[in-house]
Design a protein around this motif. Structure first.
Motif, PDB file in Angstrom:
ATOM      1  N   ARG A  22       0.832  -1.193   0.000  1.00 23.82           N
ATOM      2  CA  ARG A  22       0.000   0.000   0.000  1.00 23.82           C
ATOM      3  C   ARG A  22       0.869   1.247   0.000  1.00 23.82           C
ATOM      4  O   ARG A  22       0.607   2.217  -0.686  1.00 23.82           O
ATOM      5  CB  ARG A  22      -0.911   0.021   1.212  1.00 23.82           C
ATOM      6  CG  ARG A  22      -1.724   1.313   1.194  1.00 23.82           C
ATOM      7  CD  ARG A  22      -2.476   1.525   2.464  1.00 23.82           C
ATOM      8  NE  ARG A  22      -2.749   2.942   2.510  1.00 23.82           N
ATOM      9  CZ  ARG A  22      -3.896   3.445   2.874  1.00 23.82           C
ATOM     10  NH1 ARG A  22      -4.884   2.687   3.217  1.00 23.82           N
ATOM     11  NH2 ARG A  22      -4.062   4.739   2.912  1.00 23.82           N
ATOM     12  N   LYS A  26       0.921   4.199  -2.675  1.00 22.53           N
ATOM     13  CA  LYS A  26       0.713   5.601  -2.317  1.00 22.53           C
ATOM     14  C   LYS A  26       1.944   6.446  -2.644  1.00 22.53           C
ATOM     15  O   LYS A  26       1.824   7.580  -3.049  1.00 22.53           O
ATOM     16  CB  LYS A  26       0.345   5.695  -0.844  1.00 22.53           C
ATOM     17  CG  LYS A  26      -1.093   5.228  -0.629  1.00 22.53           C
ATOM     18  CD  LYS A  26      -1.689   5.882   0.554  1.00 22.53           C
ATOM     19  CE  LYS A  26      -3.188   5.933   0.403  1.00 22.53           C
ATOM     20  NZ  LYS A  26      -3.813   6.610   1.511  1.00 22.53           N
ATOM     21  N   GLU A  86     -14.248  10.681   8.121  1.00 22.61           N
ATOM     22  CA  GLU A  86     -14.328   9.298   8.586  1.00 22.61           C
ATOM     23  C   GLU A  86     -15.745   9.006   9.081  1.00 22.61           C
ATOM     24  O   GLU A  86     -16.353   9.836   9.776  1.00 22.61           O
ATOM     25  CB  GLU A  86     -13.335   9.085   9.738  1.00 22.61           C
ATOM     26  CG  GLU A  86     -11.875   9.221   9.343  1.00 22.61           C
ATOM     27  CD  GLU A  86     -11.400   8.098   8.414  1.00 22.61           C
ATOM     28  OE1 GLU A  86     -11.942   6.984   8.500  1.00 22.61           O
ATOM     29  OE2 GLU A  86     -10.485   8.362   7.609  1.00 22.61           O
ATOM     30  N   GLY A 120     -13.717   6.318   4.531  1.00 21.24           N
ATOM     31  CA  GLY A 120     -12.372   6.185   5.076  1.00 21.24           C
ATOM     32  C   GLY A 120     -12.155   4.824   5.736  1.00 21.24           C
ATOM     33  O   GLY A 120     -13.068   3.985   5.819  1.00 21.24           O
ATOM     34  N   ASN A 121     -10.921   4.635   6.206  1.00 16.15           N
ATOM     35  CA  ASN A 121     -10.578   3.356   6.854  1.00 16.15           C
ATOM     36  C   ASN A 121     -11.561   3.003   7.958  1.00 16.15           C
ATOM     37  O   ASN A 121     -11.890   1.844   8.173  1.00 16.15           O
ATOM     38  CB  ASN A 121      -9.181   3.434   7.482  1.00 16.15           C
ATOM     39  CG  ASN A 121      -8.074   3.491   6.451  1.00 16.15           C
ATOM     40  OD1 ASN A 121      -8.301   3.209   5.275  1.00 16.15           O
ATOM     41  ND2 ASN A 121      -6.872   3.845   6.884  1.00 16.15           N
ATOM     42  N   ASN A 212     -14.110   0.763   1.435  1.00 19.71           N
ATOM     43  CA  ASN A 212     -13.164   1.868   1.258  1.00 19.71           C
ATOM     44  C   ASN A 212     -11.831   1.321   0.760  1.00 19.71           C
ATOM     45  O   ASN A 212     -11.258   0.435   1.390  1.00 19.71           O
ATOM     46  CB  ASN A 212     -12.946   2.572   2.608  1.00 19.71           C
ATOM     47  CG  ASN A 212     -11.955   3.722   2.534  1.00 19.71           C
ATOM     48  OD1 ASN A 212     -12.246   4.751   1.933  1.00 19.71           O
ATOM     49  ND2 ASN A 212     -10.790   3.557   3.156  1.00 19.71           N
ATOM     50  N   GLU A 213     -11.362   1.805  -0.374  1.00 17.06           N
ATOM     51  CA  GLU A 213     -10.070   1.383  -0.942  1.00 17.06           C
ATOM     52  C   GLU A 213      -9.944  -0.139  -0.936  1.00 17.06           C
ATOM     53  O   GLU A 213      -8.977  -0.707  -0.392  1.00 17.06           O
ATOM     54  CB  GLU A 213      -8.918   2.066  -0.191  1.00 17.06           C
ATOM     55  CG  GLU A 213      -9.075   3.590  -0.179  1.00 17.06           C
ATOM     56  CD  GLU A 213      -7.907   4.356   0.406  1.00 17.06           C
ATOM     57  OE1 GLU A 213      -7.111   3.758   1.155  1.00 17.06           O
ATOM     58  OE2 GLU A 213      -7.780   5.551   0.104  1.00 17.06           O
ATOM     59  N   TYR A 289      -4.168  11.212  -3.228  1.00 19.79           N
ATOM     60  CA  TYR A 289      -3.304  12.017  -2.349  1.00 19.79           C
ATOM     61  C   TYR A 289      -2.046  12.336  -3.146  1.00 19.79           C
ATOM     62  O   TYR A 289      -1.451  11.442  -3.750  1.00 19.79           O
ATOM     63  CB  TYR A 289      -2.937  11.238  -1.081  1.00 19.79           C
ATOM     64  CG  TYR A 289      -4.108  11.087  -0.122  1.00 19.79           C
ATOM     65  CD1 TYR A 289      -4.281  11.979   0.930  1.00 19.79           C
ATOM     66  CD2 TYR A 289      -5.054  10.079  -0.284  1.00 19.79           C
ATOM     67  CE1 TYR A 289      -5.354  11.859   1.808  1.00 19.79           C
ATOM     68  CE2 TYR A 289      -6.133   9.957   0.574  1.00 19.79           C
ATOM     69  CZ  TYR A 289      -6.280  10.848   1.622  1.00 19.79           C
ATOM     70  OH  TYR A 289      -7.350  10.739   2.476  1.00 19.79           O
ATOM     71  N   GLU A 333     -12.302  11.050  -2.166  1.00 26.39           N
ATOM     72  CA  GLU A 333     -11.403  11.271  -1.026  1.00 26.39           C
ATOM     73  C   GLU A 333     -10.034  11.664  -1.549  1.00 26.39           C
ATOM     74  O   GLU A 333      -9.652  11.255  -2.648  1.00 26.39           O
ATOM     75  CB  GLU A 333     -11.285   9.977  -0.199  1.00 26.39           C
ATOM     76  CG  GLU A 333     -10.675  10.205   1.172  1.00 26.39           C
ATOM     77  CD  GLU A 333     -10.128   8.946   1.818  1.00 26.39           C
ATOM     78  OE1 GLU A 333     -10.903   8.013   2.096  1.00 26.39           O
ATOM     79  OE2 GLU A 333      -8.900   8.914   2.051  1.00 26.39           O
ATOM     80  N   ARG A 339      -1.841   9.763   5.282  1.00 23.36           N
ATOM     81  CA  ARG A 339      -1.498   9.530   6.686  1.00 23.36           C
ATOM     82  C   ARG A 339      -1.622  10.804   7.520  1.00 23.36           C
ATOM     83  O   ARG A 339      -0.717  11.185   8.268  1.00 23.36           O
ATOM     84  CB  ARG A 339      -0.129   8.895   6.840  1.00 23.36           C
ATOM     85  CG  ARG A 339      -0.148   7.465   6.310  1.00 23.36           C
ATOM     86  CD  ARG A 339       1.035   6.643   6.707  1.00 23.36           C
ATOM     87  NE  ARG A 339       0.813   5.267   6.288  1.00 23.36           N
ATOM     88  CZ  ARG A 339       1.764   4.363   6.172  1.00 23.36           C
ATOM     89  NH1 ARG A 339       3.014   4.678   6.446  1.00 23.36           N
ATOM     90  NH2 ARG A 339       1.463   3.142   5.799  1.00 23.36           N
ATOM     91  N   GLY A 340      -2.722  11.474   7.318  1.00 23.02           N
ATOM     92  CA  GLY A 340      -3.072  12.582   8.203  1.00 23.02           C
ATOM     93  C   GLY A 340      -2.561  13.936   7.790  1.00 23.02           C
ATOM     94  O   GLY A 340      -2.892  14.945   8.400  1.00 23.02           O
ATOM     95  N   TYR A 407      -4.283  17.838   7.401  1.00 23.10           N
ATOM     96  CA  TYR A 407      -4.861  18.183   6.100  1.00 23.10           C
ATOM     97  C   TYR A 407      -6.303  18.655   6.166  1.00 23.10           C
ATOM     98  O   TYR A 407      -6.881  19.024   5.152  1.00 23.10           O
ATOM     99  CB  TYR A 407      -4.721  17.041   5.098  1.00 23.10           C
ATOM    100  CG  TYR A 407      -5.157  15.651   5.522  1.00 23.10           C
ATOM    101  CD1 TYR A 407      -6.229  15.434   6.379  1.00 23.10           C
ATOM    102  CD2 TYR A 407      -4.481  14.525   5.027  1.00 23.10           C
ATOM    103  CE1 TYR A 407      -6.623  14.146   6.740  1.00 23.10           C
ATOM    104  CE2 TYR A 407      -4.885  13.231   5.381  1.00 23.10           C
ATOM    105  CZ  TYR A 407      -5.950  13.056   6.238  1.00 23.10           C
ATOM    106  OH  TYR A 407      -6.347  11.796   6.592  1.00 23.10           O
TER     107      TYR A 407
HETATM  108  C1  BDP Z   1      -6.997   6.928   3.186  1.00 28.15           C
HETATM  109  C2  BDP Z   1      -8.034   6.364   4.131  1.00 28.15           C
HETATM  110  C3  BDP Z   1      -8.316   7.349   5.244  1.00 28.15           C
HETATM  111  C4  BDP Z   1      -7.024   7.842   5.849  1.00 28.15           C
HETATM  112  C5  BDP Z   1      -6.127   8.422   4.761  1.00 28.15           C
HETATM  113  C6  BDP Z   1      -4.752   8.884   5.231  1.00 28.15           C
HETATM  114  O1  BDP Z   1      -9.212   6.084   3.410  1.00 28.15           O
HETATM  115  O2  BDP Z   1      -9.138   6.752   6.202  1.00 28.15           O
HETATM  116  O3  BDP Z   1      -7.259   8.769   6.849  1.00 28.15           O
HETATM  117  O4  BDP Z   1      -5.889   7.408   3.825  1.00 28.15           O
HETATM  118  O5  BDP Z   1      -3.798   8.127   4.998  1.00 28.15           O
HETATM  119  O6  BDP Z   1      -6.504   5.990   2.359  1.00 28.15           O
HETATM  120  O7  BDP Z   1      -4.631   9.969   5.764  1.00 28.15           O
END
Ligand code: BDP
Length: 547
Positions: A22, A26, A86, A120-121, A212-213, A289, A333, A339-340, A407
């Motif tokens: 993953r 990413k 989320e 989201g996750n 989600n994903e 992202y 999304e 990652r935040g 973010y």
């Molecule tokens: C995405 C997820 C989300 C995460 C985000 C992240 O769907 O829940 O908060 O990544 O990495 O893939 O910030």
């Protein structure tokens, strides 16, 4: 059919870094080869018509002229803008609540017709709880693993949260895309939840998504499914839930596959899902992202603002695939840095310029809308298995995280109050073209790192958004126009400023109706208007007629 749409999967083979799948996806999803950055920088130098190298002055000005194509083409939906949050945010039913007046006012300030996507996750670890003695499902073994970046525990969602969400949507004028749980959900439980959500939200429910994903389920840091997980298995399980939902909600419609990055899954979903469920699939969706993770030294302001060839190449393809199958494509999304987010980048003014440019670029490709992800740091941290890597990166990071993920477009809580982060301003700037039809705009020479977008509006006028992402180069732009124009500026003290951002001279504050306090007037002379766009700034132009 030849595989014209390879998206990321081919590139991933080239990665030699020792990282999880993953992460690999990413990282590649976010990687802009240094080559492009260098190109952008040298373009900047070349296009600096005003640089007087011989005299050694610091002045850096590009004089450019802009032309608009005659015909208006791609429509920008009125509900183009949106946030993604989320699902676990619903654990606090007082968050999306009509009584949460600051949040209501910020949503309305962004746009009177936005789309909130809940997913989201955490959506894979939320469960529908209707009675005090209901018990959560069993935690998958993977949730106990240290190397897992998915939630470690379940979050209960109770009907009161959906009741309040209905009131919140009514108060804001927004609609919702509601993700159901595929990762740990069952057809029965999801259908139960969907029935309640559909009944309570009515027309404010745009569509359901399931999962989600999902292409990441087989990855080491996800493990919601075993290694042999593939699209066919996904579609079977997706269908089982969709059919159970339809049995309870006869009018249910769906979007999908809400992938993290796999173009192949979007293609297969667009072709196969509508065949199995005719008339039920209304949208294709995916995430984007720009970069990440935040502790990767390559996640920088410069990279965020650099040209992004991956977006230019892949997004039009995926939109076309959707269109060929009579579907729209929505970027449900995404944000600057996964990652935040990253302190000093995702929460800084550079993200506003990136956001405005990204949103309008996707609109010009025919995207149905974009939802930028955010929410409180606590919710995002637990969606990431208890990690928020950005919070240890700078001395002020912990204090910023106390207000919200790095973010997030809106930071805060009911206790501490809410505030619009810089990226919110970029979204609002992009929103001035919502409801219009895009008119392709071209510069006569490539300025450093700038873009122009225009649209004809339903009232017959033309609007334009100019974005100068370059930190040093000022633009002097000449535009053919027999009409005067009013200008709103998007400004801040610096690209890295985390406060002091204004749009048309006004800060966006919760509970206050945002109004422009400084509108410039551009006067048409010899059928042209001239505008200067300072380095690291943006502008919206409202012409008093059609160009
Ligand atoms: C995405 C997820 C989300 C995460 C985000 C992240 O769907 O829940 O908060 O990544 O990495 O893939 O910030």
């Amino acid at each position: 059919m030849p595989n014209v749409y390879q998206f990321l999967n081919e590139e991933r083979k080239g990665s030699s870094m020792k990282i999880s799948r993953r992460d690999a996806v990413k990282l590649i999803a976010g990687s802009i080869p240094a080559y492009f950055v260098i190109c952008a920088l040298s373009l900047a130098a070349n296009a600096s018509a005003g640089v007087d190298a011989a005299a050694g002055t610091q002045e850096n000005v590009a004089k450019i002229s802009l032309t608009l194509e005659k015909a208006a083409s791609i429509p920008v939906p009125r509900d183009y803008l949106g946030f993604s949050c989320e699902t676990a945010q619903l654990a606090d039913p007082t968050f999306f609540d009509p009584e949460n007046s600051e949040l209501v006012s910020l949503f309305k300030t962004l746009t009177p017709e936005g789309i909130l996507r809940l997913g989201g996750n955490s959506s894979e670890f939320c469960w529908w709880k209707t009675a005090a003695n209901d018990r959560p499902p069993e935690l998958p073994e993977s949730a106990h693993r240290e190397d897992n970046w998915m939630p470690r525990s379940f979050t209960a969602i109770e009907p009161i949260a959906v009741d309040n969400l209905a009131g919140f949507l009514e108060a804001t004028g927004w609609k919702v895309i509601y993700n159901l749980n595929l990762g740990t959900g069952t057809p029965e439980r999801d259908a139960e939840e969907a029935a309640y959500v559909a009944k309570k939200l009515g027309k404010r429910l745009l569509y359901f998504q399931i999962g989600n994903e999902p292409e990441y389920y087989r990855n080491d840091n996800n493990r919601l499914r075993s290694r042999d997980w593939n699209f066919d298995k996904y579609l079977d399980q997706w269908m089982a839930i969709a059919l159970a939902v339809i049995a309870r909600v006869p009018e249910a419609v769906f979007g999908g596959p809400d992938v993290g990055s796999s173009g192949q899954w979007v293609i297969r979903f667009a072709r196969q899902a509508p065949q199995q469920l005719p008339g039920r699939i209304v949208a294709c969706s995916g995430h984007y992202y720009v970069m990440g993770p935040p502790d990767d030294p390559r996640s920088t302001v410069e990279r965020l603002l650099a040209p992004d060839p991956r977006v230019d190449r892949d997004v039009p393809r995926v939109i076309n695939i959707a269109r060929e199958n009579n579907l729209v494509y929505r970027m449900t999304e995404g944000n600057s840095c996964y990652r935040g987010g990253k302190p000093g980048v995702s929460d800084a003014f550079c993200s506003a310029l990136w956001g405005a440019d990204y949103l309008l670029k996707l609109a010009s490709f025919g995207c149905a809308g974009v939802n930028l992800h955010g929410g409180g740091a606590k919710v995002i941290r637990s969606a990431l298995g208890g990690h928020l890597p950005g919070e240890h990166l700078t001395p002020d990071a912990a204090a910023i995280a106390a207000e919200g993920s790095f973010y997030t477009p809106i930071a805060g809580s009911r206790e501490m109050g809410f505030k619009a982060r810089p990226i919110f301003y970029g979204m609002k700037l992009a929103g001035v073209l919502a409801g219009g039809r895009m008119r392709p705009a071209h510069f006569d020479k490539s300025p450093a790192n700038a873009s122009a977008f225009a649209a004809d509006m339903p009232d017959g006028s033309t609007r334009m958004v100019l974005i100068n992402k370059d930190a040093k180069q000022k633009l002097e732009i000449s535009i053919p126009s027999a009409h005067d124009a009013q200008v709103w500026r998007l400004q801040a003290p610096a690209l890295t400023a985390i406060s002091g951002v204004t749009l048309a001279g006004t800060e966006i504050k919760p509970g206050e109706t945002w109004q422009p306090s400084h509108e410039e007037n551009l006067v048409s002379k010899d059928s042209r208007v001239q505008i200067d766009v300072e380095p690291a700034s943006g502008a919206a132009l409202f012409f008093n007629g059609n160009l």
